[in-house]
Design an enzyme around this catalytic site. Structure first.
Site, PDB file in Angstrom:
ATOM      1  N   PHE A 139      -2.179  -4.349  -4.507  1.00 19.23           N
ATOM      2  CA  PHE A 139      -1.294  -3.262  -4.040  1.00 19.23           C
ATOM      3  C   PHE A 139      -2.044  -1.946  -3.793  1.00 19.23           C
ATOM      4  CE2 PHE A 139       1.498   0.313  -5.179  1.00 19.23           C
ATOM      5  CZ  PHE A 139       2.603   0.100  -4.364  1.00 19.23           C
ATOM      6  N   TYR A 162       7.164   5.481   0.737  1.00 17.45           N
ATOM      7  CA  TYR A 162       7.197   4.220  -0.016  1.00 17.45           C
ATOM      8  C   TYR A 162       8.392   4.220  -0.969  1.00 17.45           C
ATOM      9  CZ  TYR A 162       6.084   0.458  -3.234  1.00 17.45           C
ATOM     10  OH  TYR A 162       6.171  -0.671  -4.002  1.00 17.45           O
ATOM     11  N   PRO A 200       9.511  -3.445 -10.711  1.00 17.05           N
ATOM     12  CA  PRO A 200       8.314  -3.299 -11.536  1.00 17.05           C
ATOM     13  C   PRO A 200       7.752  -1.883 -11.477  1.00 17.05           C
ATOM     14  CG  PRO A 200       8.098  -5.112  -9.935  1.00 17.05           C
ATOM     15  CD  PRO A 200       9.267  -4.283  -9.522  1.00 17.05           C
ATOM     16  N   ASN A 239       9.615 -10.651  -1.409  1.00 16.71           N
ATOM     17  CA  ASN A 239       8.518  -9.987  -2.121  1.00 16.71           C
ATOM     18  C   ASN A 239       7.568  -9.233  -1.188  1.00 16.71           C
ATOM     19  OD1 ASN A 239       6.257  -9.798  -4.286  1.00 16.71           O
ATOM     20  ND2 ASN A 239       5.333 -11.019  -2.635  1.00 16.71           N
ATOM     21  N   VAL A 279       6.606 -10.843   8.256  1.00 11.28           N
ATOM     22  CA  VAL A 279       8.062 -10.601   8.121  1.00 11.28           C
ATOM     23  C   VAL A 279       8.574  -9.567   9.131  1.00 11.28           C
ATOM     24  CG1 VAL A 279       8.307 -11.301   5.694  1.00 11.28           C
ATOM     25  CG2 VAL A 279       7.778  -8.910   6.228  1.00 11.28           C
ATOM     26  N   SER A 328      11.301  -1.625  -6.920  1.00 14.81           N
ATOM     27  CA  SER A 328      10.249  -0.918  -7.665  1.00 14.81           C
ATOM     28  C   SER A 328      10.850   0.223  -8.460  1.00 14.81           C
ATOM     29  CB  SER A 328       9.221  -0.351  -6.685  1.00 14.81           C
ATOM     30  OG  SER A 328       8.297   0.495  -7.345  1.00 14.81           O
ATOM     31  N   VAL A 331       1.748  -2.676 -11.621  1.00 13.91           N
ATOM     32  CA  VAL A 331       1.304  -4.072 -11.705  1.00 13.91           C
ATOM     33  C   VAL A 331      -0.062  -4.152 -11.026  1.00 13.91           C
ATOM     34  CG1 VAL A 331       1.901  -6.474 -11.235  1.00 13.91           C
ATOM     35  CG2 VAL A 331       3.719  -4.752 -11.347  1.00 13.91           C
ATOM     36  N   ARG A 385       1.048 -14.189   5.814  1.00 20.92           N
ATOM     37  CA  ARG A 385       0.342 -14.005   7.093  1.00 20.92           C
ATOM     38  C   ARG A 385      -0.987 -14.747   7.116  1.00 20.92           C
ATOM     39  NH1 ARG A 385       0.644  -7.532   7.730  1.00 20.92           N
ATOM     40  NH2 ARG A 385      -0.288  -7.597   5.646  1.00 20.92           N
TER      41      ARG A 385
HETATM   42  P1  NDP Z   1      -0.252  -7.476  -3.000  1.00 19.87           P
HETATM   43  O1  NDP Z   1      -0.885  -6.587  -2.007  1.00 19.87           O
HETATM   44  O2  NDP Z   1      -1.098  -8.175  -3.984  1.00 19.87           O
HETATM   45  O3  NDP Z   1       0.664  -8.552  -2.266  1.00 19.87           O
HETATM   46  C1  NDP Z   1       1.479  -8.199  -1.188  1.00 19.87           C
HETATM   47  C2  NDP Z   1       1.878  -9.451  -0.452  1.00 19.87           C
HETATM   48  O4  NDP Z   1       2.778  -9.085   0.615  1.00 19.87           O
HETATM   49  C3  NDP Z   1       0.671 -10.130   0.210  1.00 19.87           C
HETATM   50  O5  NDP Z   1       0.851 -11.523   0.170  1.00 19.87           O
HETATM   51  C4  NDP Z   1       0.744  -9.608   1.625  1.00 19.87           C
HETATM   52  O6  NDP Z   1       0.120 -10.432   2.584  1.00 19.87           O
HETATM   53  C5  NDP Z   1       2.248  -9.617   1.823  1.00 19.87           C
HETATM   54  N1  NDP Z   1       2.637  -8.859   2.993  1.00 19.87           N
HETATM   55  C6  NDP Z   1       2.439  -7.557   3.241  1.00 19.87           C
HETATM   56  N2  NDP Z   1       2.914  -7.230   4.453  1.00 19.87           N
HETATM   57  C7  NDP Z   1       3.424  -8.376   4.979  1.00 19.87           C
HETATM   58  C8  NDP Z   1       4.056  -8.702   6.186  1.00 19.87           C
HETATM   59  N3  NDP Z   1       4.275  -7.770   7.128  1.00 19.87           N
HETATM   60  N4  NDP Z   1       4.464  -9.971   6.403  1.00 19.87           N
HETATM   61  C9  NDP Z   1       4.255 -10.921   5.458  1.00 19.87           C
HETATM   62  N5  NDP Z   1       3.650 -10.670   4.293  1.00 19.87           N
HETATM   63  C10 NDP Z   1       3.241  -9.412   4.059  1.00 19.87           C
HETATM   64  O7  NDP Z   1       0.807  -6.529  -3.745  1.00 19.87           O
HETATM   65  P2  NDP Z   1       1.948  -6.848  -4.823  1.00 19.87           P
HETATM   66  O8  NDP Z   1       1.942  -8.264  -5.196  1.00 19.87           O
HETATM   67  O9  NDP Z   1       1.805  -5.833  -5.874  1.00 19.87           O
HETATM   68  O10 NDP Z   1       3.243  -6.496  -3.974  1.00 19.87           O
HETATM   69  C11 NDP Z   1       4.333  -7.395  -3.832  1.00 19.87           C
HETATM   70  C12 NDP Z   1       5.614  -6.596  -3.825  1.00 19.87           C
HETATM   71  O11 NDP Z   1       5.758  -5.946  -5.086  1.00 19.87           O
HETATM   72  C13 NDP Z   1       5.681  -5.493  -2.775  1.00 19.87           C
HETATM   73  O12 NDP Z   1       6.977  -5.479  -2.226  1.00 19.87           O
HETATM   74  C14 NDP Z   1       5.440  -4.233  -3.588  1.00 19.87           C
HETATM   75  O13 NDP Z   1       6.015  -3.113  -2.984  1.00 19.87           O
HETATM   76  C15 NDP Z   1       6.120  -4.609  -4.884  1.00 19.87           C
HETATM   77  N6  NDP Z   1       5.740  -3.851  -6.052  1.00 19.87           N
HETATM   78  C16 NDP Z   1       4.432  -3.798  -6.455  1.00 19.87           C
HETATM   79  C17 NDP Z   1       4.102  -3.086  -7.590  1.00 19.87           C
HETATM   80  C18 NDP Z   1       2.707  -2.921  -8.060  1.00 19.87           C
HETATM   81  O14 NDP Z   1       2.432  -2.010  -8.868  1.00 19.87           O
HETATM   82  N7  NDP Z   1       1.774  -3.759  -7.665  1.00 19.87           N
HETATM   83  C19 NDP Z   1       5.143  -2.436  -8.399  1.00 19.87           C
HETATM   84  C20 NDP Z   1       6.467  -2.525  -7.856  1.00 19.87           C
HETATM   85  C21 NDP Z   1       6.737  -3.241  -6.746  1.00 19.87           C
HETATM   86  P3  NDP Z   1      -1.304 -10.051   3.235  1.00 19.87           P
HETATM   87  O15 NDP Z   1      -2.322 -10.477   2.224  1.00 19.87           O
HETATM   88  O16 NDP Z   1      -1.308 -10.825   4.500  1.00 19.87           O
HETATM   89  O17 NDP Z   1      -1.294  -8.574   3.446  1.00 19.87           O
HETATM   90  C1  8X3 Z   2       4.709   0.023  -7.050  1.00 17.19           C
HETATM   91  C2  8X3 Z   2       4.679   0.777  -8.319  1.00 17.19           C
HETATM   92  O1  8X3 Z   2       4.680   3.128  -9.237  1.00 17.19           O
HETATM   93  O2  8X3 Z   2       2.874   2.500  -7.765  1.00 17.19           O
HETATM   94  O3  8X3 Z   2       5.971   0.019  -6.486  1.00 17.19           O
HETATM   95  O4  8X3 Z   2       5.070   2.867  -6.892  1.00 17.19           O
HETATM   96  S1  8X3 Z   2       4.304   2.399  -8.018  1.00 17.19           S
END
Ligand code: NDP
Ligand code: 8X3
Length: 251
Positions: A189, A152, A182, A86, A60, A139, A185, A34
């Site tokens: 997030f 979530y 994962p 992702n 998305v 996740s 991480v 975005r």
């Molecule tokens: P971040 O917040 O660092 O990154 C999330 C990314 O998703 C950003 O680029 C964000 O963009 C983008 N995003 C969110 N909403 C939208 C949307 N509507 N359209 C397009 N892009 C969007 O978090 P993570 O890297 O940790 O998360 C990535 C994925 O990993 C997610 O699906 C999360 O659920 C999953 N995950 C994360 C874990 C964790 O502990 N961190 C563990 C398990 C899974 P913008 O900056 O514009 O918001």
């Molecule tokens: C992100 C990891 O454990 O915070 O999906 O839900 S947790």
């Protein structure tokens, strides 16, 4: 090698780490997100290292914009080999009976419907070409609910069901489907989950060495590079002192 990899949510965390690791792997990248400015900066960083990168700016949740952006891809970029679904987020950690309707809608629209939109737009081309790989970022939260995780966790359980369903639907083709799950991480997030409360966000990673985006991206690249007859269907990746979504030993 030299695949065309489309990554959603490539501007931060796991998505950004995947962009860097797939670029280092020699793949061509379609980075979507975005934040147009951030996408341009990342494009500049990776092209300086010799990668070929196209960026597309869309949310998305916006099906029409996603469709029109994909339609702008040059002919020789339309054969997407790997789709990394992702983009996603968690919002809030309230009990289910106190959660925010708006937060629920955003999570469901992004984590489930956004992932489905991208799958629906990209996978028909893979089926027609009899080649492709979908890597969904699920996740540990999809394996079992944890306190306050309710909606979530439900969205990530949906990612597992959609990954399993798609794997069945393409089992008669060479297309592979991977669900990466994962645990903790350290990315943006938790800042997002707690609506910018950075103190609360940093507490999530206190007393434990969390995973990094790179740890997850390494597995994504491994799954993509696996020989054609090997389908890495699902991988649960946890920090060493995390046993599941609820049991985290902090020292
Ligand atoms: P971040 O917040 O660092 O990154 C999330 C990314 O998703 C950003 O680029 C964000 O963009 C983008 N995003 C969110 N909403 C939208 C949307 N509507 N359209 C397009 N892009 C969007 O978090 P993570 O890297 O940790 O998360 C990535 C994925 O990993 C997610 O699906 C999360 O659920 C999953 N995950 C994360 C874990 C964790 O502990 N961190 C563990 C398990 C899974 P913008 O900056 O514009 O918001
Ligand atoms: C992100 C990891 O454990 O915070 O999906 O839900 S947790």
């Amino acid at each position: 090698m030299n695949k065309i990899v489309l990554i959603t949510g490539a501007t931060s965390g796991i998505g950004l780490a995947c962009a860097r690791k797939f670029a280092a792997n020699g793949d061509k990248l379609i980075l979507t997100g975005r934040n147009e400015v951030r996408l341009s900066e990342i494009q500049e960083e990776l092209t300086a290292q010799g990668a070929e990168v196209i960026t597309l700016t869309f949310d998305v949740r916006d099906r029409e914009k996603a469709t029109s952006c994909l339609n702008t891809l040059p002919q020789d970029w339309q054969n997407i080999d790997v789709l990394v679904n992702n983009a996603g987020l968690a919002l809030g950690l309230e009990p289910e009976y106190e959660g925010s309707f708006d937060d629920w809608e955003t999570m469901i629209d992004t984590n489930i419907k956004g992932l489905l939109t991208m799958t629906r737009l990209v996978v028909p081309g893979m089926v027609a070409r009899e080649s492709g790989h979908i890597i969904n970022i699920g996740s540990v939260a999809g394996d079992a609910a944890y306190a306050g995780g309710n909606v979530y966790c439900a969205t990530k359980a949906a990612v597992k069901a959609l990954s399993d369903g798609l794997r069945i639907d393409v089992a008669n083709t060479p297309i592979r489907v991977t669900n990466l799950k994962p645990g903790l991480v350290e990315t943006n997030f938790s800042n997002t989950r707690f609506h910018g409360d950075t103190n609360r966000a940093s507490n999530v990673y206190k007393g434990i060495k969390p995973l990094t985006g790179d740890d997850i991206a390494d597995v994504a690249v491994y799954a993509s590079n696996a020989p054609a007859h090997v389908q890495i269907a699902e991988v649960l990746i946890l920090a060493t002192h995390q046993a599941n979504g609820s049991v985290i030993v902090r020292k």
